[in-house]
Enzyme design. Structure first.
Site, PDB file in Angstrom:
ATOM      1  N   PHE A   8       1.001  -0.937  -0.034  1.00 29.94           N
ATOM      2  CA  PHE A   8      -0.017   0.002  -0.013  1.00 29.94           C
ATOM      3  C   PHE A   8       0.730   1.197  -0.003  1.00 29.94           C
ATOM      4  CE2 PHE A   8      -3.785   2.642   1.535  1.00 29.94           C
ATOM      5  CZ  PHE A   8      -4.502   2.281   0.680  1.00 29.94           C
ATOM      6  N   LYS A 187      13.851  -3.507 -16.821  1.00 25.63           N
ATOM      7  CA  LYS A 187      13.007  -3.327 -17.773  1.00 25.63           C
ATOM      8  C   LYS A 187      13.211  -3.745 -19.020  1.00 25.63           C
ATOM      9  CE  LYS A 187      10.906   0.737 -15.160  1.00 25.63           C
ATOM     10  NZ  LYS A 187      11.137   1.931 -14.939  1.00 25.63           N
TER      11      LYS A 187
HETATM   12  N1  HSE Z   1      11.394   4.469 -10.398  1.00 29.09           N
HETATM   13  C1  HSE Z   1      10.600   4.211 -11.742  1.00 29.09           C
HETATM   14  C2  HSE Z   1      11.159   5.278 -12.565  1.00 29.09           C
HETATM   15  C3  HSE Z   1       9.319   3.765 -11.288  1.00 29.09           C
HETATM   16  O1  HSE Z   1      11.591   6.455 -12.389  1.00 29.09           O
HETATM   17  O2  HSE Z   1      10.761   4.772 -13.919  1.00 29.09           O
HETATM   18  C4  HSE Z   1       8.580   3.310 -12.586  1.00 29.09           C
HETATM   19  O3  HSE Z   1       8.910   1.910 -12.817  1.00 29.09           O
END
Ligand code: HSE
Length: 382
Positions: A8, A187
């Site tokens: 949360f 990513k």
């Molecule tokens: N910390 C990450 C960013 C959050 O700034 O892209 C989103 O994945």
């Protein structure tokens, strides 16, 4: 579909709020760590979620790998669909969790783990069904884009803009994952898994923005180039996957140059479709929560597992791609580089190299830093 939420924090609160108004979805219990169970909808025990027959789906937004991995697996084994925004979790355990989801006949989706609110992985996964994906990448970290934009457009101070990015809910709990490039690397690993059925886990190269100085920013201005933190993945000439993250200098004509604030730009190139570019807010409560909600709606439409069934872990090939680099380093070390152009300013040199492989540049920088050299480098795209 009743949805429980694990965590949360910034994103969890956004998901909970959006669930109140979403078609076909309703909020269920929220799992928080002990001591934070200060509302009737909050529980502290995973069995209260996995053992609740009314819960159909679980959103995991805890971050980190434990207890996120064991709780995600428990939810899948209890027959709940799982949607996660947790890139660290999927990069480390994605193939195994996807296998459990397949075994149980439930969904495991993670669009929000790459690109924040940008509908990237969803579209990439669809495209990979019918077209051959050649490359993936772009600006995949909102925090560093916000920082680089502020430093270059209004001369903002590094520490001050990092603090702003934290206050705005863009940065990770530990923002070193953002500024070191690790967040963007996780990513691009996910994008490679979805695009190529190969999750690269070794041979990955990451350079962040920690060593960027105002003098570097001034040099980029003189070269009419803009610095962005860019992730790239693809298939190299030897047929192996490459994946890396590094500061990259782009010309004004590049789409990446127009990416401001916390925005991301995610792109893929496919054999038939050509170059597809998607842009939107890459970090923050509601952009990320909206990606989670889209995945939940996809579950309602019958979507199941985003990670391809045949996905295997591989070592990436850092020699599979290359380009020139900008390198700022002590002038006495310029003999270590294949110099194309050089500008000296006292003891400091700014070099544009000839084209070298990503592996060569990152390995050379690591070797020089191990000898005590202070330097910054950025790829040059043009
Ligand atoms: N910390 C990450 C960013 C959050 O700034 O892209 C989103 O994945």
């Amino acid at each position: 579909m009743k949805v429980a939420v694990l965590g949360f924090g910034t994103v969890g609160q956004g998901v909970y709020e959006m669930l109140q108004h979403a078609n076909g979805l309703e909020p269920g219990p929220v799992l928080v760590r002990p001591g934070k169970d200060d509302a009737p909808f909050k529980v502290t025990d995973i069995e209260a979620v996995t053992g609740d027959p009314a819960v159909d789906a679980v959103v995991e937004v805890l971050g980190g790998t434990e207890p996120a991995r064991s709780w995600t697996e428990a939810a899948l084994r209890a027959g709940k669909h799982v949607v996660t925004a947790n890139k660290a979790l999927v990069a480390a355990h994605g193939p195994e969790l996807a296998a459990v989801a397949r075994e149980q006949g439930v969904a495991f989706l993670f669009s929000a783990a790459c690109g924040g609110g940008v509908p990237f992985l969803h579209n990439l996964a669809l495209a990979a069904q019918s077209d051959r994906i050649l490359s993936v990448g772009g600006i995949l970290n909102g925090t560093t884009n916000y920082m680089l934009d502020a430093m270059q457009s209004r001369g903002a101070d590094y520490a001050a803009v990092l603090k702003d990015a934290q206050t705005l809910g863009y940065a990770e709990a530990d923002p070193s994952a953002d500024v070191s490039g690790l967040d963007a690397l996780r990513k691009i690993m996910l994008a490679c898994a979805v695009a190529f059925e190969k999750l690269p886990t070794e041979g990955l190269y990451t350079e962040g923005i920690e060593d960027l100085t105002p003098a570097d920013v001034q040099s980029f201005r003189q070269m009419d180039l803009t610095c962005r933190l860019v992730a790239r993945g693809g298939i190299g000439p030897r047929g192996a996957v490459f994946a890396f993250v590094e500061p990259t200098l782009v010309p004004a004509s590049a789409a990446e140059c127009a990416v401001k604030d916390n925005y991301n730009l995610a792109r893929y190139e496919a054999e038939r479709a050509g170059d597809i570019v998607l842009m939107g807010q890459g970090a923050g409560r509601f952009p990320t929560a909206s990606a989670v909600l889209r995945d939940l709606s996809d579950v309602l439409c019958g979507q199941r597992v985003m990670m391809p069934a045949g996905c295997v872990r591989v070592a990436a090939d850092g020699e599979g791609c290359g380009h020139p680099y900008y390198v700022r380093l002590p002038a006495e070390l310029t003999g270590q580089l294949p110099v194309d152009r050089i500008q000296k300013d006292g003891d400091t040199a700014r070099v544009v190299t000839s084209s070298v492989t990503v592996k060569w540049m990152h390995d050379t920088a690591a070797r020089l830093r191990a000898q005590g050299a202070k330097l910054f480098f950025a790829g040059i795209e043009g």
